[in-house]
Design a protein around this motif. Structure first.
Motif, PDB file in Angstrom:
ATOM      1  N   ALA A   1     -98.198 -95.724 108.313  1.00 36.28           N
ATOM      2  CA  ALA A   1     -98.957 -96.501 109.291  1.00 36.28           C
ATOM      3  C   ALA A   1     -98.060 -96.990 110.425  1.00 36.28           C
ATOM      4  CB  ALA A   1     -99.641 -97.678 108.593  1.00 36.28           C
ATOM      5  N   ARG A   2     -96.871 -97.499 110.088  1.00 35.01           N
ATOM      6  CA  ARG A   2     -95.974 -98.006 111.131  1.00 35.01           C
ATOM      7  C   ARG A   2     -95.501 -96.883 112.040  1.00 35.01           C
ATOM      8  NH1 ARG A   2     -92.233-100.179 108.045  1.00 35.01           N
ATOM      9  NH2 ARG A   2     -90.736 -98.482 108.237  1.00 35.01           N
ATOM     10  N   SER A   3     -95.182 -95.741 111.481  1.00 34.40           N
ATOM     11  CA  SER A   3     -94.713 -94.629 112.307  1.00 34.40           C
ATOM     12  C   SER A   3     -95.840 -94.058 113.164  1.00 34.40           C
ATOM     13  CB  SER A   3     -94.134 -93.525 111.405  1.00 34.40           C
ATOM     14  OG  SER A   3     -93.039 -94.002 110.660  1.00 34.40           O
ATOM     15  N   PHE A   4     -97.054 -94.029 112.623  1.00 37.16           N
ATOM     16  CA  PHE A   4     -98.191 -93.527 113.403  1.00 37.16           C
ATOM     17  C   PHE A   4     -98.475 -94.452 114.583  1.00 37.16           C
ATOM     18  CE2 PHE A   4    -102.757 -92.981 114.209  1.00 37.16           C
ATOM     19  CZ  PHE A   4    -102.789 -91.614 114.407  1.00 37.16           C
ATOM     20  N   ARG A   5     -98.420 -95.764 114.360  1.00 34.06           N
ATOM     21  CA  ARG A   5     -98.617 -96.717 115.463  1.00 34.06           C
ATOM     22  C   ARG A   5     -97.516 -96.583 116.500  1.00 34.06           C
ATOM     23  NH1 ARG A   5     -99.922-100.400 111.258  1.00 34.06           N
ATOM     24  NH2 ARG A   5     -97.836-101.287 111.469  1.00 34.06           N
ATOM     25  N   ALA A   6     -96.295 -96.329 116.058  1.00 35.89           N
ATOM     26  CA  ALA A   6     -95.202 -96.138 117.018  1.00 35.89           C
ATOM     27  C   ALA A   6     -95.434 -94.889 117.853  1.00 35.89           C
ATOM     28  CB  ALA A   6     -93.869 -96.036 116.275  1.00 35.89           C
ATOM     29  N   GLY A   7     -95.985 -93.840 117.263  1.00 43.24           N
ATOM     30  CA  GLY A   7     -96.299 -92.644 118.029  1.00 43.24           C
ATOM     31  C   GLY A   7     -97.399 -92.881 119.040  1.00 43.24           C
ATOM     32  N   LEU A   8     -98.360 -93.746 118.699  1.00 43.36           N
ATOM     33  CA  LEU A   8     -99.441 -94.056 119.635  1.00 43.36           C
ATOM     34  C   LEU A   8     -98.969 -94.913 120.808  1.00 43.36           C
ATOM     35  CD1 LEU A   8    -102.485 -94.868 117.310  1.00 43.36           C
ATOM     36  CD2 LEU A   8    -102.203 -92.891 118.803  1.00 43.36           C
ATOM     37  N   ALA A   9     -97.960 -95.757 120.576  1.00 42.25           N
ATOM     38  CA  ALA A   9     -97.481 -96.654 121.627  1.00 42.25           C
ATOM     39  C   ALA A   9     -96.783 -95.859 122.719  1.00 42.25           C
ATOM     40  CB  ALA A   9     -96.526 -97.692 121.039  1.00 42.25           C
ATOM     41  N   THR A  10     -97.003 -96.282 123.954  1.00 44.57           N
ATOM     42  CA  THR A  10     -96.396 -95.603 125.097  1.00 44.57           C
ATOM     43  C   THR A  10     -94.983 -96.115 125.303  1.00 44.57           C
ATOM     44  OG1 THR A  10     -98.567 -95.449 126.110  1.00 44.57           O
ATOM     45  CG2 THR A  10     -96.672 -95.088 127.541  1.00 44.57           C
ATOM     46  N   GLY A  11     -94.032 -95.207 125.283  1.00 44.38           N
ATOM     47  CA  GLY A  11     -92.644 -95.578 125.550  1.00 44.38           C
ATOM     48  C   GLY A  11     -91.984 -96.365 124.445  1.00 44.38           C
ATOM     49  N   GLY A  12     -92.583 -96.408 123.243  1.00 41.39           N
ATOM     50  CA  GLY A  12     -91.972 -97.143 122.146  1.00 41.39           C
ATOM     51  C   GLY A  12     -90.826 -96.368 121.522  1.00 41.39           C
ATOM     52  N   ARG A  13     -89.884 -97.109 120.942  1.00 42.13           N
ATOM     53  CA  ARG A  13     -88.771 -96.423 120.281  1.00 42.13           C
ATOM     54  C   ARG A  13     -89.217 -95.918 118.916  1.00 42.13           C
ATOM     55  NH1 ARG A  13     -84.745-101.421 118.625  1.00 42.13           N
ATOM     56  NH2 ARG A  13     -86.205-102.529 117.253  1.00 42.13           N
ATOM     57  N   PRO A  14     -88.546 -94.901 118.372  1.00 39.34           N
ATOM     58  CA  PRO A  14     -88.959 -94.341 117.088  1.00 39.34           C
ATOM     59  C   PRO A  14     -88.928 -95.402 115.985  1.00 39.34           C
ATOM     60  CG  PRO A  14     -87.412 -92.886 118.190  1.00 39.34           C
ATOM     61  CD  PRO A  14     -87.441 -94.156 118.979  1.00 39.34           C
ATOM     62  N   ALA A  15     -89.975 -95.400 115.153  1.00 39.69           N
ATOM     63  CA  ALA A  15     -90.065 -96.382 114.072  1.00 39.69           C
ATOM     64  C   ALA A  15     -89.268 -95.960 112.856  1.00 39.69           C
ATOM     65  CB  ALA A  15     -91.531 -96.600 113.682  1.00 39.69           C
ATOM     66  N   ALA A  16     -89.043 -94.663 112.699  1.00 43.40           N
ATOM     67  CA  ALA A  16     -88.344 -94.170 111.508  1.00 43.40           C
ATOM     68  C   ALA A  16     -86.873 -94.562 111.552  1.00 43.40           C
ATOM     69  CB  ALA A  16     -88.493 -92.656 111.403  1.00 43.40           C
ATOM     70  N   GLU A  17     -86.387 -95.118 110.440  1.00 41.31           N
ATOM     71  CA  GLU A  17     -84.976 -95.473 110.328  1.00 41.31           C
ATOM     72  C   GLU A  17     -84.175 -94.217 110.020  1.00 41.31           C
ATOM     73  OE1 GLU A  17     -82.363 -98.929 108.047  1.00 41.31           O
ATOM     74  OE2 GLU A  17     -84.434 -98.525 107.508  1.00 41.31           O
ATOM     75  N   PRO A  18     -82.946 -94.101 110.553  1.00 43.07           N
ATOM     76  CA  PRO A  18     -82.136 -92.914 110.240  1.00 43.07           C
ATOM     77  C   PRO A  18     -81.959 -92.760 108.731  1.00 43.07           C
ATOM     78  CG  PRO A  18     -81.140 -94.159 112.032  1.00 43.07           C
ATOM     79  CD  PRO A  18     -82.281 -94.993 111.522  1.00 43.07           C
ATOM     80  N   PRO A  19     -82.063 -91.536 108.220  1.00 41.82           N
ATOM     81  CA  PRO A  19     -82.002 -91.343 106.765  1.00 41.82           C
ATOM     82  C   PRO A  19     -80.719 -91.869 106.133  1.00 41.82           C
ATOM     83  CG  PRO A  19     -82.799 -89.358 107.850  1.00 41.82           C
ATOM     84  CD  PRO A  19     -82.352 -90.283 108.936  1.00 41.82           C
ATOM     85  N   GLY A  20     -79.582 -91.723 106.819  1.00 42.13           N
ATOM     86  CA  GLY A  20     -78.337 -92.203 106.235  1.00 42.13           C
ATOM     87  C   GLY A  20     -78.327 -93.711 106.035  1.00 42.13           C
ATOM     88  N   ARG A  21     -78.774 -94.434 107.044  1.00 38.67           N
ATOM     89  CA  ARG A  21     -78.825 -95.897 106.927  1.00 38.67           C
ATOM     90  C   ARG A  21     -79.838 -96.318 105.876  1.00 38.67           C
ATOM     91  NH1 ARG A  21     -80.547-100.027 111.807  1.00 38.67           N
ATOM     92  NH2 ARG A  21     -80.345-101.948 110.613  1.00 38.67           N
ATOM     93  N   LEU A  22     -80.999 -95.660 105.866  1.00 39.56           N
ATOM     94  CA  LEU A  22     -82.017 -95.993 104.880  1.00 39.56           C
ATOM     95  C   LEU A  22     -81.518 -95.713 103.463  1.00 39.56           C
ATOM     96  CD1 LEU A  22     -84.921 -96.883 104.299  1.00 39.56           C
ATOM     97  CD2 LEU A  22     -85.644 -94.517 104.655  1.00 39.56           C
ATOM     98  N   ALA A  23     -80.812 -94.603 103.279  1.00 34.82           N
ATOM     99  CA  ALA A  23     -80.266 -94.275 101.960  1.00 34.82           C
ATOM    100  C   ALA A  23     -79.259 -95.331 101.503  1.00 34.82           C
ATOM    101  CB  ALA A  23     -79.615 -92.900 101.988  1.00 34.82           C
ATOM    102  N   GLY A  24     -78.427 -95.816 102.417  1.00 35.96           N
ATOM    103  CA  GLY A  24     -77.464 -96.851 102.048  1.00 35.96           C
ATOM    104  C   GLY A  24     -78.131 -98.144 101.614  1.00 35.96           C
ATOM    105  N   ARG A  25     -79.165 -98.560 102.347  1.00 38.77           N
ATOM    106  CA  ARG A  25     -79.868 -99.795 101.994  1.00 38.77           C
ATOM    107  C   ARG A  25     -80.613 -99.647 100.674  1.00 38.77           C
ATOM    108  NH1 ARG A  25     -83.324-101.505 107.082  1.00 38.77           N
ATOM    109  NH2 ARG A  25     -83.591-103.398 105.840  1.00 38.77           N
ATOM    110  N   LEU A  26     -81.258 -98.487 100.486  1.00 32.10           N
ATOM    111  CA  LEU A  26     -81.953 -98.253  99.224  1.00 32.10           C
ATOM    112  C   LEU A  26     -80.980 -98.203  98.051  1.00 32.10           C
ATOM    113  CD1 LEU A  26     -84.653 -95.591 100.190  1.00 32.10           C
ATOM    114  CD2 LEU A  26     -85.076 -97.907  99.385  1.00 32.10           C
ATOM    115  N   ALA A  27     -79.847 -97.554  98.238  1.00 36.61           N
ATOM    116  CA  ALA A  27     -78.864 -97.452  97.154  1.00 36.61           C
ATOM    117  C   ALA A  27     -78.366 -98.830  96.737  1.00 36.61           C
ATOM    118  CB  ALA A  27     -77.700 -96.570  97.597  1.00 36.61           C
ATOM    119  N   LEU A  28     -78.077 -99.685  97.720  1.00 35.95           N
ATOM    120  CA  LEU A  28     -77.594-101.030  97.397  1.00 35.95           C
ATOM    121  C   LEU A  28     -78.647-101.813  96.614  1.00 35.95           C
ATOM    122  CD1 LEU A  28     -75.482-103.254  97.702  1.00 35.95           C
ATOM    123  CD2 LEU A  28     -76.524-103.845  99.895  1.00 35.95           C
ATOM    124  N   LEU A  29     -79.898-101.742  97.063  1.00 36.84           N
ATOM    125  CA  LEU A  29     -80.962-102.471  96.367  1.00 36.84           C
ATOM    126  C   LEU A  29     -81.211-101.892  94.970  1.00 36.84           C
ATOM    127  CD1 LEU A  29     -83.551-103.002  99.254  1.00 36.84           C
ATOM    128  CD2 LEU A  29     -82.221-104.756  98.077  1.00 36.84           C
TER     129      LEU A  29
END
Length: 200
Positions: free
Chosen positions: A70-98
């Motif tokens: 839902a968040r990524s779809f809304r970001a795609g609909l927004a005009t000129g918005g930055r990508p909502a998806a977090e880079p996989p490497g950063r996301l993997a690091g945060r998930l691994a720590l948790l």
């Protein structure tokens, strides 16, 4: 602002809990391959809650996926918005720590509830195997969530372009003037040469 920050963290927390449960199960399967021995170990180490943990992991995992889409779809609909998806490497690091933190806390609480010491060859192997499995699961989850978010964002941008194309005013068709009037007159029998003059 604080509520929005919590809303953005909840999908990550849900994915981490789901990943920790999945990694927990894989760790026990790898550390103790024999099913009968594994079931006996689970029963004696405070895993009576395991069915509820699996159900919670399914709900939280699906909720995290839905929120990411839902968040990524809304970001795609927004005009000129930055990508909502977090880079996989950063996301993997945060998930691994948790996930590693959740796994270690789970093991401590389970052993304390069952009155079983954390030491021993089986428990030591479980801890090492569990941490390694949590890292692998976190990387897989990060790639999956990043891919799903990217696909939803592309779909949102496609819908935005379609809406913009449909709302653009279409150019008016030019009204023909050079040939239209004479052709109508000829068709109606009013054009052409004048009738011959009467004889004198």
């Amino acid at each position: 602002m604080e509520l929005r920050g919590w809303a953005r963290r909840l999908p990550l927390a849900g994915a981490a809990v789901a990943g920790a449960v999945v990694g927990h199960g894989f760790a026990y399967a790898l550390a103790v391959p024999q099913p009968a021995r594994r079931l006996a170990l689970l029963a004696g180490t405070g895993h009576q809650y395991w069915s509820a943990a699996i159900a919670a992991a399914i709900v939280l995992g699906l909720g995290s996926l839905g929120a990411t889409l839902a968040r990524s779809f809304r970001a795609g609909l927004a005009t000129g918005g930055r990508p909502a998806a977090e880079p996989p490497g950063r996301l993997a690091g945060r998930l691994a720590l948790l996930q590693v933190t959740i796994y270690l806390v789970q093991e401590l609480i389970e052993r304390a509830a069952a009155g079983v010491p954390l030491g021993g060859p089986v428990n030591g192997r479980l801890l090492v195997t569990g941490i390694a499995v949590q890292l692998v699961v976190a990387a897989a989850l990060a790639v999956g969530l990043a891919w799903a978010g990217r696909a939803a964002e592309v779909a949102g941008r496609a819908l935005r372009r379609r809406r913009r194309h449909d709302s653009e005013p279409r150019p008016a068709r030019p009204w023909p003037t050079g040939w239209f009037r004479p052709s109508i007159l000829l068709a109606a029998g009013l054009g052409g040469r004048a009738p011959p003059a009467p004889a004198a």
